[in-house]
Write a protein that holds these residues in place. Structure first.
Motif, short mmCIF file in Angstrom:
data_model
loop_
_atom_site.label_atom_id
_atom_site.label_comp_id
_atom_site.label_asym_id
_atom_site.label_seq_id
_atom_site.Cartn_x
_atom_site.Cartn_y
_atom_site.Cartn_z
N ILE A 1 0.82 -1.22 0.00
CA ILE A 1 0.00 0.00 0.00
C ILE A 1 0.85 1.26 0.00
N TYR A 2 2.15 1.15 0.20
CA TYR A 2 3.08 2.27 0.06
C TYR A 2 2.64 3.47 0.90
N LEU A 3 2.28 4.56 0.27
CA LEU A 3 1.99 5.81 1.00
C LEU A 3 0.57 5.84 1.57
N GLN A 4 -0.28 4.86 1.22
CA GLN A 4 -1.64 4.85 1.73
C GLN A 4 -1.76 4.16 3.08
N THR A 5 -0.65 3.76 3.65
CA THR A 5 -0.68 3.11 4.95
C THR A 5 -1.14 4.08 6.03
N PRO A 6 -1.93 3.60 7.02
CA PRO A 6 -2.35 4.51 8.10
C PRO A 6 -1.22 4.84 9.07
N TYR A 7 -0.13 4.05 9.02
CA TYR A 7 0.99 4.29 9.94
C TYR A 7 2.30 4.24 9.15
N PHE A 8 3.22 5.09 9.58
CA PHE A 8 4.57 5.08 9.03
C PHE A 8 5.54 4.63 10.12
N VAL A 9 6.48 3.77 9.71
CA VAL A 9 7.49 3.26 10.64
C VAL A 9 8.83 3.84 10.24
N GLU A 10 9.49 4.51 11.15
CA GLU A 10 10.81 5.09 10.90
C GLU A 10 11.84 4.29 11.68
N VAL A 11 12.84 3.78 10.98
CA VAL A 11 13.89 2.99 11.61
C VAL A 11 14.96 3.95 12.12
N ILE A 12 15.06 4.05 13.43
CA ILE A 12 16.07 4.94 14.02
C ILE A 12 17.43 4.28 13.98
N GLN A 13 17.49 3.01 14.31
CA GLN A 13 18.76 2.27 14.34
C GLN A 13 18.47 0.81 14.03
N LEU A 14 19.35 0.20 13.22
CA LEU A 14 19.16 -1.19 12.83
C LEU A 14 20.44 -1.97 13.08
N ASN A 15 20.32 -3.09 13.77
CA ASN A 15 21.45 -3.98 14.01
C ASN A 15 21.41 -5.08 12.95
N THR A 16 22.38 -5.06 12.04
CA THR A 16 22.35 -5.97 10.90
C THR A 16 22.42 -7.42 11.34
#
Length: 787
Positions: free
Chosen positions: A122-137
């Motif tokens: 749904i790309y930009l039509q999602t009701p929520y956006f998740v922002e990754v602050i930090q990712l441990n590979t």
């Protein structure tokens, strides 16, 4: 004729496949349904296109930007100028460029709708956006293997959300705009202010590098024209807007980096130019001060003009000296002329002497002389006028002489002064080359420094303008747009493929089945093997649950097939007619199980239905099968008992059948230990002859010809031998056994009967409707009988 044969062969080949038309119909129908289901559940991928022109900046610096062009003009970038379009394509497809694009659009987080048959992004039509602050590979790899990098977000009835991991089912209650610690990342969930919907979504988090590598493989960049810099970027994606954003952002990142590179070069260029200006300014001041001191020391303003002046003065002095020398010589000549004897002859006039007084005096002197000489022409020396004139001439002569002597003295003085001044000028002219060389050295340094200083000032201004007005390197011809027709799956192609598969797979199965099949299936299979033995009948397959016996007034396909068989027999038995005797027909086969007993009893029933007296003999003493149709007669005596015991009467061993009053049964009887020896007796021939006299048809069910020799021993008593084959059972190579047996004389008057033929392979009877007046079987029965 050849064309006709080819057409017939083609029709025959087509008929071999068209008889299986239900399977083709089912194949097409099945694959069409599969195609529709595939189109329904598959996610369509659309082609997104953008085009750009890479600006050619080879005029200066080979496409490296204005700052680099300045460096090129300064001679600092030799050999670095290039504008290869392949290099630009490589830069556009670089991993770094795609990482910047993914990071800018936050593409490492994907959102999917959980409703419906398929999971749609749904790309930009999602009701929520998740922002990754930090990712441990490393933790993400473990989460990926456990499928915990995917989780669902569901409204929890209030402002909170329920986060559920796909792999483990573990749930967390989280709030928006708060940091959330996951096992592999720290995230922040925000509401989509452009969406008022609240429905569950599936969220997938991946490392930016992994996502960038995936899109790098998908993005295609092509040069549209040879010798041009027009590029076309293509990307296939199920989400049109996402693909458009990726291509537009990729172009933006490319231009952004090009501008940054250009500005960085421009700033470095400005720093370099300013440093050089400071150095050149100091050097130019030093040179100009030195030039000023040189001019002051040598009293110079313009050495070239002064040198010309010196030369001109020297020339004037030499000319003046020559003039004075001439005047001196003339004056001395006139003095010498005057100092000669006291002649009063005329003096030379207008000889170039300077000074008006001398020339006037000479003119007056010559005038007096001429006057005196004119008077003397008519008078003597003593004439008072002459005397007075002589006195005046003498006085004037002395005056002229004194004036010339003063002139000579003045000319000598002037000539001496000119020579002295000429020596001075000559000395100055001799010093000019040295001063001129020194002056030129200083001037050259001053000119070089000044030119370089002016050049650097110009480049600084150009660089400042370039820094202030930076243009993108890639000119956008068409911003990213998506085509309306899916790249795949394309409905027309999918349906066409389904149609081809629906036709092709049954065709392939039938072809392979026929290719691997070594059994006879239809009439044509026998005809291809041998033309020597005729085919008198084809017997259809009896469906499960149907009766396998022909009844009186029976209109089934089975009954019609046996009627056709009996009709064909009449033509074969024309030459076998015995006076007042019946016909003897044998039924045999190659191996057991081919249906010779089934053929014998139904043939007997068909002949009995026509009013003929028929007796059916069970001559297969080893494995009798007639008892299957009459279970009550299993314990009855029969052929073996008659051949063993002479006390038995033939009439007592033949009994009525329960099938038809005109059909009698003469069973095989007890199973003997030596059937071949029994059948070899002449008594068997007498038995056949006796039965011929009592019945119209004597039908003998014999043993399989290839397994035992029993049939060969008694074949001489037969008028016609029906060699039974079974479709789908009898191997093609076994047909040669019947052909060899007839050629070797072991069997005679053989005719083939094909038993158990499928409806799809059945001959003329079923195909053209011989079951006249009988209800046609339904489609399902015809379908089952086709295989």
């Amino acid at each position: 004729m050849t064309d006709l044969n080819d057409e017939i062969n083609l029709r025959e080949e087509l008929d071999k496949y068209l008889r299986y038309w239900p399977w083709f119909l089912i194949g097409i129908f099945s694959f069409i349904i599969i195609a529709f289901l595939y189109l329904r559940i598959s996610v369509p991928v659309y082609d997104t296109v953008a085009s750009i022109i890479i600006k050619n900046q080879e005029a200066k610096g080979g496409g490296l930007g204005a700052g680099a062009a300045d460096f090129a003009d300064l001679g600092l970038l030799g050999g670095m100028s290039t504008n290869s379009i392949e290099n630009e394509i490589g830069l556009l497809k670089s991993r770094r460029m795609m990482i910047n694009t993914v990071r800018a659009l936050n593409l490492n987080v994907s959102y999917y709708d959980l409703d419906g048959l398929k999971t749609d992004e749904i790309y930009l039509q999602t009701p929520y956006f998740v922002e990754v602050i930090q990712l441990n590979t490393q933790s993400w790899v473990e989460a990926y293997e456990a499928e915990t990098n995917q989780f669902t977000l569901k409204p929890n009835g209030n402002e909170s959300l329920r986060l559920s991991f796909i792999g483990t089912g573990e749930t967390l209650e989280v709030n928006t705009d708060e940091l959330i610690e996951l096992p592999f990342a720290t995230i922040l969930i925000k509401k989509n202010l452009d969406s008022n919907s609240k429905y569950p979504v599936l969220v997938t988090i991946n490392p930016i590098e992994n996502v960038a590598d995936k899109y790098r493989e998908k993005v295609e960049i092509n040069v549209l024209e040879d010798n041009a810099t027009l590029l076309e970027l293509r990307l296939g994606s199920p989400v049109k807007q996402k693909a458009q954003d990726i291509l537009d952002q990729l172009i933006f990142e490319y231009n952004k980096e090009a501008i940054e590179d250009k500005n960085e070069v421009a700033v470095n260029t400005a720093r370099f130019i300013n440093e050089r200006l400071d150095i050149i300014s100091g050097e130019l001041d030093t040179v100009e001060v030195g030039l000023e001191e040189f001019k002051e020391t040598n009293s110079l303003t313009n050495i070239e003009a002064e040198s010309s002046l010196f030369i001109q003065s020297a020339s004037d002095y030499r000319k003046r000296e020559q003039e004075l020398q001439t005047q001196l010589t003339i004056a001395q000549s006139v003095i010498g002329y005057l100092q000669e004897d006291g002649k009063t002859s005329l003096l030379p006039a207008d000889i170039g002497l300077e000074g008006e007084s001398v020339n006037v005096q000479i003119a007056s002197y010559n005038g007096l002389v001429l006057q005196r000489n004119r008077i003397l022409s008519g008078a003597t020396e003593k004439n008072p006028t002459v005397t007075r004139l002589n006195a005046q001439i003498g006085q004037l002569r002395q005056t002229i002489l004194g004036g010339l002597e003063r002139t000579v003295s003045s000319l000598k003085i002037g000539l001496r002064d000119l020579k002295q001044q000429s020596r001075v000028i000559g000395s100055q002219i001799a010093q000019v080359p040295t001063k001129e060389r020194q002056f030129r050295d200083i001037s050259r340094q001053q000119e070089i420094k000044e030119a370089l200083y002016i050049f650097l000032l110009q480049k600084r201004e150009e660089n400042s303008l370039s820094l202030a007005a930076t243009s993108p390197k890639a000119k956008i011809v068409d911003s990213a747009y998506s085509l309306s027709i899916p790249l795949y799956p394309k409905p027309k192609i999918v349906l066409a493929a389904a149609l081809l598969l629906g036709l092709g797979i049954p065709f392939l199965i039938i072809y392979i089945r026929r290719l691997l099949n070594n059994k006879i299936e239809r009439r044509e299979d026998l005809e291809k093997i041998t033309k020597e033995i005729p085919i008198v009948g084809e017997l259809p397959r009896v469906a499960k649950g149907d009766s396998d016996l022909v009844e009186e007034n029976d209109r089934s396909v089975l009954a019609e097939s046996f009627r056709i068989l009996t009709t064909n027999l009449q033509y074969l038995l024309v030459n076998a007619k015995h006076e007042d005797k019946g016909y003897c027909l044998y039924t045999t086969s190659t191996v057991k199980g081919e249906g010779k007993t089934f053929t014998s009893i139904n043939l007997a029933m068909t002949l009995a239905n026509t009013g003929k007296k028929v007796v059916l003999i069970g001559a297969d003493l080893r494995n009798p099968q007639l008892q299957r149709y009459d279970s009550d007669s299993k314990s009855m005596l029969g052929v073996s008992d008659y051949l063993v015991n002479d006390d038995h009467k033939l009439e007592s061993l033949i009994h009525d059948s329960k099938f038809h009053p005109k059909l009698k049964l003469f069973l095989s009887g007890s199973i003997p230990p030596n059937p071949s020896e029994l059948l070899r007796q002449s008594k068997f021939g007498r038995m056949i002859a006796e039965l011929r006299e009592q019945y119209d048809y004597v039908i003998v069910d014999t043993a399989p010809a290839m397994l035992v020799a029993d049939t060969f021993l008694i074949s001489k008593y037969a008028d016609l031998i029906l060699y039974v084959t079974r479709a789908g059972y009898t191997e093609k190579k076994l047909i040669n056994f019947a052909v060899d047996a007839q050629n070797d004389g072991k069997l005679h008057d053989i005719s083939f009967v094909i038993n158990d033929v499928k409806t799809a392979n059945f001959g003329y009877g079923n195909k053209y409707g011989y079951a006249y007046g009988q209800d046609q079987p339904n489609l399902w029965k015809r379908f089952k009988s086709s295989f």
